[in-house]
Design an enzyme around this catalytic site. Sequence first.
Site, PDB file in Angstrom:
ATOM      1  CB  SER A  63      -0.960  -0.050   1.194  1.00 46.83           C
ATOM      2  OG  SER A  63      -2.050   0.817   1.014  1.00 46.83           O
ATOM      3  CG  HIS A  88      -5.313  -3.177   1.242  1.00 43.90           C
ATOM      4  ND1 HIS A  88      -4.974  -2.754  -0.029  1.00 43.90           N
ATOM      5  CD2 HIS A  88      -4.600  -2.394   2.099  1.00 43.90           C
ATOM      6  CE1 HIS A  88      -4.098  -1.755   0.051  1.00 43.90           C
ATOM      7  NE2 HIS A  88      -3.857  -1.528   1.327  1.00 43.90           N
ATOM      8  CG  ASP A 116      -7.073  -4.008  -2.150  1.00 42.80           C
ATOM      9  OD1 ASP A 116      -7.648  -3.183  -1.417  1.00 42.80           O
ATOM     10  OD2 ASP A 116      -5.849  -3.982  -2.364  1.00 42.80           O
TER      11      ASP A 116
END
Length: 249
Positions: A95, A222, A195
Amino acid sequence: MKIIAPKPFYFDNGNRAVILLHSLSGTPNDMRLLGRYLQRSGYSAYAPMFAGHGTREPLDILNQGTPAAWWQQVHEAIDFLKGQGKTEFYVFGLSLGAIFATKAVEELPEVSAGGVFGSPLYNRDFKNIRSAFKVYAQKVYALNELDDKKTREKLEEVDQKIDPFLQAIQVETSQITDNLKNLAKPYFIGQGTFDDMVDQTKAKTVASEVSQSDLHYYEAGHVLTINHAHKQLQSDVLNFLEKIEEANA
Protein backbone atom coordinates in the site's frame (compact mmCIF):
# COMPACT_ATOMS: atom_id res chain seq x y z
CA MET A 1 -2.47 -6.90 29.49
CA LYS A 2 0.83 -5.38 28.44
CA ILE A 3 0.85 -4.18 24.84
CA ILE A 4 4.26 -4.39 23.17
CA ALA A 5 4.88 -1.54 20.76
CA PRO A 6 5.78 -2.55 17.20
CA LYS A 7 9.31 -1.93 16.04
CA PRO A 8 11.53 -2.42 12.98
CA PHE A 9 13.01 -5.86 12.40
CA TYR A 10 16.17 -7.17 10.83
CA PHE A 11 16.47 -10.87 10.04
CA ASP A 12 20.00 -11.66 8.91
CA ASN A 13 20.84 -14.46 6.50
CA GLY A 14 23.35 -13.80 3.74
CA ASN A 15 24.36 -10.91 1.50
CA ARG A 16 21.07 -10.71 -0.45
CA ALA A 17 18.82 -8.23 1.35
CA VAL A 18 15.11 -7.51 0.98
CA ILE A 19 13.65 -4.27 2.36
CA LEU A 20 9.97 -4.51 3.30
CA LEU A 21 7.90 -1.31 3.59
CA HIS A 22 4.59 -1.30 5.47
CA SER A 23 1.29 0.49 4.87
CA LEU A 24 -0.19 3.80 6.04
CA SER A 25 -1.98 2.49 9.11
CA GLY A 26 0.35 -0.49 9.52
CA THR A 27 3.73 -1.28 11.04
CA PRO A 28 6.60 -3.68 10.33
CA ASN A 29 4.50 -6.33 12.08
CA ASP A 30 2.52 -6.68 8.83
CA MET A 31 5.72 -7.66 7.02
CA ARG A 32 7.08 -10.03 9.66
CA LEU A 33 5.71 -13.29 8.20
CA LEU A 34 7.20 -12.48 4.80
CA GLY A 35 10.46 -11.40 6.42
CA ARG A 36 10.86 -14.67 8.33
CA TYR A 37 9.98 -16.68 5.23
CA LEU A 38 12.63 -14.88 3.21
CA GLN A 39 15.18 -15.36 5.97
CA ARG A 40 14.51 -19.10 5.99
CA SER A 41 14.94 -19.04 2.21
CA GLY A 42 18.41 -17.51 2.25
CA TYR A 43 17.72 -13.77 2.24
CA SER A 44 18.25 -11.09 4.85
CA ALA A 45 15.09 -9.07 5.53
CA TYR A 46 14.80 -5.59 6.96
CA ALA A 47 11.61 -3.66 7.69
CA PRO A 48 12.04 -0.08 8.87
CA MET A 49 9.17 1.73 10.58
CA PHE A 50 7.93 4.82 8.78
CA ALA A 51 8.05 8.14 10.67
CA GLY A 52 4.95 8.70 12.80
CA HIS A 53 4.04 5.02 12.95
CA GLY A 54 4.16 2.49 15.76
CA THR A 55 2.51 4.68 18.42
CA ARG A 56 -0.97 4.68 19.90
CA GLU A 57 -1.63 8.15 18.50
CA PRO A 58 -2.82 8.25 14.86
CA LEU A 59 -2.14 11.98 14.75
CA ASP A 60 1.59 11.16 14.97
CA ILE A 61 1.35 9.78 11.43
CA LEU A 62 -0.32 12.96 10.14
CA ASN A 63 2.06 15.25 12.03
CA GLN A 64 5.36 13.44 11.48
CA GLY A 65 4.91 11.44 8.30
CA THR A 66 5.72 13.01 4.93
CA PRO A 67 6.80 11.60 1.57
CA ALA A 68 10.20 13.26 2.03
CA ALA A 69 10.70 11.72 5.47
CA TRP A 70 9.65 8.25 4.31
CA TRP A 71 11.84 8.42 1.21
CA GLN A 72 14.79 9.40 3.39
CA GLN A 73 14.10 6.30 5.46
CA VAL A 74 14.40 4.13 2.36
CA HIS A 75 17.86 5.60 1.75
CA GLU A 76 18.72 4.97 5.40
CA ALA A 77 17.58 1.35 5.06
CA ILE A 78 19.94 0.83 2.13
CA ASP A 79 22.78 2.46 4.07
CA PHE A 80 22.06 0.27 7.10
CA LEU A 81 22.18 -2.90 5.01
CA LYS A 82 25.38 -1.81 3.28
CA GLY A 83 26.85 -1.37 6.74
CA GLN A 84 25.84 -4.96 7.48
CA GLY A 85 27.84 -6.11 4.45
CA LYS A 86 24.90 -6.73 2.12
CA THR A 87 25.60 -6.50 -1.59
CA GLU A 88 22.28 -7.24 -3.34
CA PHE A 89 19.12 -5.23 -2.65
CA TYR A 90 15.41 -5.70 -3.35
CA VAL A 91 12.53 -3.53 -2.12
CA PHE A 92 8.87 -4.54 -1.70
CA GLY A 93 6.04 -2.50 -0.22
CA LEU A 94 2.43 -2.82 0.89
CA SER A 95 0.00 0.00 0.00
CA LEU A 96 1.81 3.19 1.13
CA GLY A 97 5.02 1.16 1.13
CA ALA A 98 4.31 0.21 -2.48
CA ILE A 99 4.75 3.84 -3.51
CA PHE A 100 8.25 4.05 -2.08
CA ALA A 101 9.22 0.54 -3.12
CA THR A 102 8.41 1.53 -6.69
CA LYS A 103 10.41 4.74 -6.37
CA ALA A 104 13.37 2.74 -5.05
CA VAL A 105 13.26 0.36 -8.02
CA GLU A 106 12.94 3.31 -10.40
CA GLU A 107 15.63 5.56 -8.96
CA LEU A 108 18.19 3.68 -6.87
CA PRO A 109 20.90 1.90 -8.86
CA GLU A 110 21.70 -0.40 -5.92
CA VAL A 111 18.20 -1.89 -6.05
CA SER A 112 18.07 -4.79 -8.51
CA ALA A 113 14.30 -5.34 -8.44
CA GLY A 114 11.26 -5.14 -6.22
CA GLY A 115 7.52 -5.05 -6.13
CA VAL A 116 4.22 -4.05 -4.62
CA PHE A 117 1.23 -5.50 -2.79
CA GLY A 118 -2.09 -3.64 -2.91
CA SER A 119 -0.55 -0.71 -4.74
CA PRO A 120 -2.36 2.65 -5.04
CA LEU A 121 -0.52 3.59 -8.25
CA TYR A 122 -2.88 5.00 -10.91
CA ASN A 123 -5.66 5.45 -8.34
CA ARG A 124 -7.60 8.63 -9.12
CA ASP A 125 -8.40 9.39 -5.49
CA PHE A 126 -7.60 8.18 -2.00
CA LYS A 127 -11.15 8.38 -0.60
CA ASN A 128 -11.14 4.75 0.54
CA ILE A 129 -7.77 5.25 2.19
CA ARG A 130 -9.13 8.38 3.90
CA SER A 131 -12.15 6.49 5.23
CA ALA A 132 -10.03 3.58 6.40
CA PHE A 133 -7.62 5.85 8.24
CA LYS A 134 -10.48 7.49 10.13
CA VAL A 135 -11.82 4.06 11.12
CA TYR A 136 -8.31 3.10 12.22
CA ALA A 137 -8.09 6.25 14.34
CA GLN A 138 -11.46 5.54 15.97
CA LYS A 139 -10.34 2.01 16.87
CA VAL A 140 -7.06 3.22 18.36
CA TYR A 141 -8.77 5.86 20.48
CA ALA A 142 -11.26 3.24 21.67
CA LEU A 143 -8.36 1.02 22.74
CA ASN A 144 -6.85 4.00 24.54
CA GLU A 145 -10.13 4.29 26.49
CA LEU A 146 -10.43 8.02 25.91
CA ASP A 147 -13.63 9.72 27.02
CA ASP A 148 -16.13 10.77 24.36
CA LYS A 149 -15.16 14.45 24.43
CA LYS A 150 -11.44 13.78 23.98
CA THR A 151 -12.13 11.23 21.25
CA ARG A 152 -14.30 13.73 19.35
CA GLU A 153 -11.59 16.39 19.61
CA LYS A 154 -8.92 14.07 18.27
CA LEU A 155 -11.10 12.79 15.44
CA GLU A 156 -11.90 16.38 14.45
CA GLU A 157 -8.17 17.09 14.29
CA VAL A 158 -7.67 13.99 12.14
CA ASP A 159 -10.43 15.22 9.83
CA GLN A 160 -8.78 18.64 9.51
CA LYS A 161 -5.31 17.31 8.75
CA ILE A 162 -5.87 14.23 6.65
CA ASP A 163 -6.76 15.88 3.32
CA PRO A 164 -3.56 17.93 2.83
CA PHE A 165 -1.62 14.94 4.15
CA LEU A 166 -3.12 12.59 1.55
CA GLN A 167 -2.77 15.23 -1.16
CA ALA A 168 0.99 15.29 -0.59
CA ILE A 169 1.09 11.50 -0.95
CA GLN A 170 -0.99 11.69 -4.14
CA VAL A 171 1.42 14.21 -5.68
CA GLU A 172 4.32 11.88 -4.89
CA THR A 173 2.41 8.90 -6.26
CA SER A 174 1.62 10.69 -9.54
CA GLN A 175 5.29 11.48 -10.12
CA ILE A 176 6.29 7.88 -9.47
CA THR A 177 3.49 6.59 -11.72
CA ASP A 178 4.68 8.86 -14.55
CA ASN A 179 8.09 7.13 -14.41
CA LEU A 180 6.74 3.58 -14.68
CA LYS A 181 7.23 3.52 -18.44
CA ASN A 182 10.98 3.91 -17.85
CA LEU A 183 11.20 1.10 -15.31
CA ALA A 184 13.39 -1.61 -16.86
CA LYS A 185 13.98 -3.84 -13.81
CA PRO A 186 11.96 -6.89 -12.74
CA TYR A 187 8.84 -5.69 -10.90
CA PHE A 188 6.43 -7.89 -8.91
CA ILE A 189 2.77 -6.90 -8.59
CA GLY A 190 0.49 -8.63 -6.08
CA GLN A 191 -3.18 -7.63 -6.05
CA GLY A 192 -6.11 -8.97 -4.06
CA THR A 193 -9.36 -9.41 -5.98
CA PHE A 194 -11.35 -8.44 -2.86
CA ASP A 195 -9.22 -5.38 -2.11
CA ASP A 196 -11.57 -2.50 -1.22
CA MET A 197 -8.79 -0.04 -0.37
CA VAL A 198 -7.36 0.55 -3.84
CA ASP A 199 -8.66 0.25 -7.40
CA GLN A 200 -7.70 -3.34 -8.17
CA THR A 201 -8.14 -2.84 -11.92
CA LYS A 202 -5.08 -0.57 -11.94
CA ALA A 203 -2.75 -3.50 -11.24
CA LYS A 204 -3.16 -4.59 -14.85
CA THR A 205 -2.53 -1.02 -16.03
CA VAL A 206 0.72 -0.89 -14.05
CA ALA A 207 1.76 -4.28 -15.43
CA SER A 208 1.21 -3.06 -18.97
CA GLU A 209 3.47 -0.06 -18.33
CA VAL A 210 6.43 -2.02 -16.97
CA SER A 211 8.49 -4.07 -19.40
CA GLN A 212 9.47 -6.78 -16.86
CA SER A 213 6.31 -6.95 -14.75
CA ASP A 214 5.18 -10.11 -12.93
CA LEU A 215 1.48 -9.77 -12.06
CA HIS A 216 -0.26 -12.03 -9.55
CA TYR A 217 -3.89 -11.94 -8.40
CA TYR A 218 -5.10 -13.41 -5.12
CA GLU A 219 -8.63 -14.10 -3.94
CA ALA A 220 -8.07 -11.99 -0.86
CA GLY A 221 -8.33 -8.48 0.58
CA HIS A 222 -5.88 -5.63 0.89
CA VAL A 223 -3.25 -6.79 3.39
CA LEU A 224 -1.85 -9.72 1.40
CA THR A 225 1.13 -10.18 3.71
CA ILE A 226 -1.00 -11.40 6.61
CA ASN A 227 -4.39 -12.47 5.24
CA HIS A 228 -5.18 -15.98 3.98
CA ALA A 229 -3.21 -15.34 0.75
CA HIS A 230 0.06 -14.75 2.58
CA LYS A 231 1.55 -18.20 2.01
CA GLN A 232 0.97 -18.08 -1.73
CA LEU A 233 2.31 -14.53 -1.83
CA GLN A 234 5.46 -15.62 0.00
CA SER A 235 6.02 -18.45 -2.46
CA ASP A 236 5.46 -16.17 -5.44
CA VAL A 237 7.85 -13.51 -4.13
CA LEU A 238 10.55 -16.11 -3.52
CA ASN A 239 10.05 -17.56 -7.00
CA PHE A 240 10.33 -14.04 -8.45
CA LEU A 241 13.62 -13.47 -6.61
CA GLU A 242 15.03 -16.86 -7.54
CA LYS A 243 14.32 -16.26 -11.23
CA ILE A 244 16.31 -13.03 -11.03
CA GLU A 245 19.17 -14.84 -9.33
CA GLU A 246 19.13 -17.53 -12.03
CA ALA A 247 19.13 -14.94 -14.83
CA ASN A 248 22.09 -13.16 -13.26
CA ALA A 249 24.08 -16.31 -12.53
